[in-house]
Write a protein that holds these residues in place. Structure first.
Motif: not given
Length: 135
Positions: A3-14, A41-51
């Motif tokens: 299961a994915f924990d959406k709290n991992l996205w808190k404070g991030k642009v996804v 790639r070097n910005n930890e505030k942005v995350q990319f996912y393929s859903l």
């Protein structure tokens, strides 16, 4: 898998690339999504996912094989929805895929097409992500 924990996205642009296996345009846009992800790639505030949105009636082994192929080819993480394509489409009001979702602090701030010219999508998506990073 897990299961994915959406709290991992808190404070991030996804940035999510929504796709399914029968969609030719989905596979055609993945290289564009990779280029876009590389820009941050070097910005930890942005995350990319393929859903990946699973289709009912398709063998799970086939679906998992497709996801594994995408993960081997591209550097972004791939998630698999536990609900079917039809259910997710109904919840989000999707007409089809590919679709790009941008979330800021787990809230949808953009939902729109991704299958446009490479220069346009990178320029437009870049503005959307940067605007949300400044908030």
């Amino acid at each position: 898998g897990k299961a994915f924990d959406k709290n991992l996205w808190k404070g991030k642009v996804v940035v999510l690339d929504l796709w399914s296996q029968g969609c030719k345009a989905c596979f055609e846009q993945m290289p564009k999504f990779r280029v876009f992800a590389e820009m941050y790639r070097n910005n930890e505030k942005v995350q990319f996912y393929s859903l990946y949105l699973p289709m009912k009636g398709i063998d799970m082994r086939i679906q998992d094989s497709i996801i594994n192929q995408v993960q081997r080819e591209y550097t972004f993480n791939t998630l698999k929805a536990i609900q079917s394509f039809k259910t997710v489409s109904s919840i989000l009001g999707l007409q089809g895929v590919p679709v790009m979702l941008v979330l800021n602090d787990s809230k949808i701030v953009y939902m729109g097409p991704f299958n446009i010219a490479k220069t346009d999508i990178v320029a437009n998506a870049y503005k959307i992500v940067d605007r949300n990073l400044k908030q």
